[in-house]
Design a protein around this motif. Structure first.
Motif, PDB file in Angstrom:
ATOM      1  N   GLU A 193       0.854  -1.179   0.000  1.00 17.20           N
ATOM      2  CA  GLU A 193       0.000   0.000   0.000  1.00 17.20           C
ATOM      3  C   GLU A 193       0.896   1.237   0.000  1.00 17.20           C
ATOM      4  N   VAL A 194       0.534   2.180  -0.864  1.00 15.56           N
ATOM      5  CA  VAL A 194       1.289   3.422  -0.999  1.00 15.56           C
ATOM      6  C   VAL A 194       0.358   4.574  -0.652  1.00 15.56           C
ATOM      7  N   LYS A 195       0.891   5.587   0.066  1.00 18.56           N
ATOM      8  CA  LYS A 195       0.077   6.745   0.440  1.00 18.56           C
ATOM      9  C   LYS A 195       0.789   8.019  -0.010  1.00 18.56           C
ATOM     10  N   ILE A 196       0.012   8.896  -0.652  1.00 16.66           N
ATOM     11  CA  ILE A 196       0.510  10.209  -1.057  1.00 16.66           C
ATOM     12  C   ILE A 196      -0.267  11.236  -0.257  1.00 16.66           C
ATOM     13  N   GLU A 197       0.454  12.130   0.422  1.00 12.45           N
ATOM     14  CA  GLU A 197      -0.236  13.156   1.201  1.00 12.45           C
ATOM     15  C   GLU A 197       0.563  14.445   1.222  1.00 12.45           C
ATOM     16  N   LEU A 198      -0.146  15.546   1.425  1.00  8.85           N
ATOM     17  CA  LEU A 198       0.484  16.847   1.611  1.00  8.85           C
ATOM     18  C   LEU A 198       0.595  17.101   3.100  1.00  8.85           C
ATOM     19  N   THR A 199       1.738  17.568   3.519  1.00 11.15           N
ATOM     20  CA  THR A 199       1.883  17.871   4.943  1.00 11.15           C
ATOM     21  C   THR A 199       1.594  19.338   5.225  1.00 11.15           C
ATOM     22  N   GLU A 200       1.719  20.176   4.190  1.00 12.08           N
ATOM     23  CA  GLU A 200       1.490  21.607   4.386  1.00 12.08           C
ATOM     24  C   GLU A 200       1.200  22.250   3.038  1.00 12.08           C
ATOM     25  N   THR A 201       0.225  23.171   2.982  1.00  8.65           N
ATOM     26  CA  THR A 201      -0.054  23.918   1.765  1.00  8.65           C
ATOM     27  C   THR A 201      -0.312  25.374   2.109  1.00  8.65           C
ATOM     28  N   LYS A 202      -0.127  26.206   1.125  1.00 10.85           N
ATOM     29  CA  LYS A 202      -0.415  27.627   1.266  1.00 10.85           C
ATOM     30  C   LYS A 202      -1.922  27.807   1.400  1.00 10.85           C
ATOM     31  N   GLU A 203      -2.358  28.749   2.209  1.00  9.44           N
ATOM     32  CA  GLU A 203      -3.782  29.044   2.405  1.00  9.44           C
ATOM     33  C   GLU A 203      -4.448  29.322   1.066  1.00  9.44           C
ATOM     34  N   GLY A 204      -5.563  28.657   0.799  1.00  6.24           N
ATOM     35  CA  GLY A 204      -6.315  28.859  -0.431  1.00  6.24           C
ATOM     36  C   GLY A 204      -5.847  28.016  -1.605  1.00  6.24           C
ATOM     37  N   LEU A 205      -4.732  27.294  -1.459  1.00  9.92           N
ATOM     38  CA  LEU A 205      -4.220  26.451  -2.537  1.00  9.92           C
ATOM     39  C   LEU A 205      -4.936  25.113  -2.528  1.00  9.92           C
ATOM     40  N   ILE A 206      -5.369  24.691  -3.696  1.00  6.29           N
ATOM     41  CA  ILE A 206      -6.001  23.383  -3.848  1.00  6.29           C
ATOM     42  C   ILE A 206      -5.087  22.544  -4.722  1.00  6.29           C
ATOM     43  N   VAL A 207      -4.813  21.324  -4.278  1.00  3.76           N
ATOM     44  CA  VAL A 207      -3.960  20.417  -5.038  1.00  3.76           C
ATOM     45  C   VAL A 207      -4.754  19.149  -5.331  1.00  3.76           C
ATOM     46  N   ILE A 208      -4.919  18.879  -6.611  1.00  4.21           N
ATOM     47  CA  ILE A 208      -5.647  17.697  -7.056  1.00  4.21           C
ATOM     48  C   ILE A 208      -4.643  16.743  -7.697  1.00  4.21           C
ATOM     49  N   LEU A 209      -4.650  15.489  -7.244  1.00  2.14           N
ATOM     50  CA  LEU A 209      -3.799  14.453  -7.811  1.00  2.14           C
ATOM     51  C   LEU A 209      -4.605  13.688  -8.850  1.00  2.14           C
ATOM     52  N   GLU A 210      -4.091  13.591 -10.065  1.00  2.00           N
ATOM     53  CA  GLU A 210      -4.727  12.813 -11.121  1.00  2.00           C
ATOM     54  C   GLU A 210      -3.989  11.494 -11.251  1.00  2.00           C
ATOM     55  N   ASP A 211      -4.681  10.393 -11.053  1.00  2.92           N
ATOM     56  CA  ASP A 211      -4.124   9.050 -11.217  1.00  2.92           C
ATOM     57  C   ASP A 211      -4.648   8.535 -12.555  1.00  2.92           C
ATOM     58  N   SER A 212      -3.831   8.648 -13.613  1.00  3.54           N
ATOM     59  CA  SER A 212      -4.298   8.289 -14.954  1.00  3.54           C
ATOM     60  C   SER A 212      -4.509   6.790 -15.120  1.00  3.54           C
ATOM     61  N   GLU A 213      -3.848   5.984 -14.318  1.00  2.00           N
ATOM     62  CA  GLU A 213      -4.039   4.535 -14.412  1.00  2.00           C
ATOM     63  C   GLU A 213      -5.435   4.123 -13.947  1.00  2.00           C
ATOM     64  N   LEU A 214      -5.915   4.752 -12.870  1.00  2.00           N
ATOM     65  CA  LEU A 214      -7.229   4.423 -12.326  1.00  2.00           C
ATOM     66  C   LEU A 214      -8.323   5.390 -12.776  1.00  2.00           C
ATOM     67  N   GLY A 215      -7.933   6.494 -13.451  1.00  2.00           N
ATOM     68  CA  GLY A 215      -8.913   7.479 -13.883  1.00  2.00           C
ATOM     69  C   GLY A 215      -9.530   8.236 -12.729  1.00  2.00           C
ATOM     70  N   VAL A 216      -8.725   8.540 -11.705  1.00  2.00           N
ATOM     71  CA  VAL A 216      -9.223   9.162 -10.479  1.00  2.00           C
ATOM     72  C   VAL A 216      -8.595  10.539 -10.298  1.00  2.00           C
ATOM     73  N   PHE A 217      -9.413  11.512  -9.864  1.00  2.00           N
ATOM     74  CA  PHE A 217      -8.932  12.810  -9.415  1.00  2.00           C
ATOM     75  C   PHE A 217      -9.191  12.860  -7.913  1.00  2.00           C
ATOM     76  N   HIS A 218      -8.175  13.212  -7.127  1.00  2.00           N
ATOM     77  CA  HIS A 218      -8.328  13.201  -5.670  1.00  2.00           C
ATOM     78  C   HIS A 218      -7.800  14.513  -5.098  1.00  2.00           C
ATOM     79  N   ASN A 219      -8.622  15.179  -4.297  1.00  2.00           N
ATOM     80  CA  ASN A 219      -8.198  16.397  -3.607  1.00  2.00           C
ATOM     81  C   ASN A 219      -7.265  15.975  -2.478  1.00  2.00           C
ATOM     82  N   LEU A 220      -6.030  16.460  -2.504  1.00  6.09           N
ATOM     83  CA  LEU A 220      -5.030  16.037  -1.521  1.00  6.09           C
ATOM     84  C   LEU A 220      -5.181  16.697  -0.156  1.00  6.09           C
ATOM     85  N   LYS A 221      -6.362  17.285   0.124  1.00  6.32           N
ATOM     86  CA  LYS A 221      -6.598  17.728   1.501  1.00  6.32           C
ATOM     87  C   LYS A 221      -6.698  16.504   2.413  1.00  6.32           C
ATOM     88  N   THR A 222      -6.952  15.334   1.784  1.00  8.49           N
ATOM     89  CA  THR A 222      -6.894  14.055   2.498  1.00  8.49           C
ATOM     90  C   THR A 222      -5.906  13.162   1.754  1.00  8.49           C
TER      91      THR A 222
END
Length: 135
Positions: free
Chosen positions: A1-30
């Motif tokens: 099992e692999v986990k990708i997470e953000l430990t810190e972001t600038k206020e108001g910044l949204i980071v979305i991870l696109e996993d092209s293999e699974l066709g998933v977009f995930h908000n990295l707030k989690t």
């Protein structure tokens, strides 16, 4: 099992991870967790970053995302968009394009002048309207 997470972001910044293999977009707030049995290709993941008013993309909420890709406006919903109705409007509210989604929604904007447009999507009775910038 692999986990990708953000430990810190600038206020108001949204980071979305696109996993092209699974066709998933995930908000990295989690954290994003996945399993893999093979070596993962370098091109599997892409990051989409910006603020809620970014020209790069706009996070609509829930599992929905609007972003620009080359000359296209892309509306992504983790649930099926098949049967959803869409409209592209200029800022004066004039409808430029409308239709019904068969799979995903990607609108070629190369025929439209640069400027601000509104994308309206009615999916399963949930109507979302999002401002997008065409350059």
């Amino acid at each position: 099992e692999v986990k990708i997470e953000l430990t810190e972001t600038k206020e108001g910044l949204i980071v979305i991870l696109e996993d092209s293999e699974l066709g998933v977009f995930h908000n990295l707030k989690t954290p994003y967790t996945f399993t893999t049995e093979e070596e993962t290709e370098d091109s599997r993941f892409k990051l989409h970053m910006g603020s809620t008013n970014s020209n790069i993309y706009s996070y609509v909420g829930g599992d929905q995302l609007v972003y620009t890709k080359y000359d296209n406006i892309v509306f992504y919903d983790s649930k099926s968009l098949a049967g959803a109705k869409f409209s592209l409007l200029n800022v004066a509210g004039q409808e430029l394009l409308n239709g019904t989604v068969t799979e995903g929604l990607e609108i070629n904007t190369s025929i439209y002048p640069s400027g601000v447009y509104l994308l309206k999507v009615n999916s399963r009775g949930d109507v979302k309207t999002q401002r997008v910038m065409v350059q």
